[in-house]
Design a protein around this motif. Structure first.
Motif: not given
Length: 110
Positions: A74-85, A3-9, A19-21
């Motif tokens: 590598g997958l776990l690293t990406v997951a942790k980065i997404l959680k921090v972001l 719901k947060c991305c309401k851009g019209k692009c 899914l968001c972060l």
């Protein structure tokens, strides 16, 4: 879709907006566990295969497990980065959806 991305692009059709972060975090954690279980399954299959024994078995096991567990890491690293972001995004720029709901509730209460 979020719901947060309401851009019209056209960007609203990209996967990271589906899914968001937080959702992407759970996708990558799930992929990590799938890779981890696959590594265990592959190790059992290699160790029980009767045609490979001795040095060849251990070399095969080492190479295959290193590749699979490297991917899992590598997958776990990406997951942790997404959680921090997600935490940083929430701290710096909270989602405007809650503010809009609060404004609507104020208008309805008046």
């Amino acid at each position: 879709m979020s719901k947060c991305c309401k851009g019209k692009c056209w960007c609203k059709f990209l996967p990271h907006n589906w899914l968001c972060l937080k959702g992407l975090y759970f996708v990558f954690v799930t992929l990590f566990y799938i890779a981890f279980v696959f590594a265990i399954y592959t190790a059992i299959q290699i160790l029980t295969f009767p045609m490979i024994s001795g040095k060849e078995m251990w070399i095969t096991l080492g190479v295959v497990e290193a590749q699979i567990l490297g991917t899992a890491l590598g997958l776990l690293t990406v997951a942790k980065i997404l959680k921090v972001l997600a935490k940083i995004k929430h701290a710096v720029a909270p989602c405007c959806c809650h503010e809009e709901k609060a404004k609507e509730e104020k208008k309805e209460a008046k």
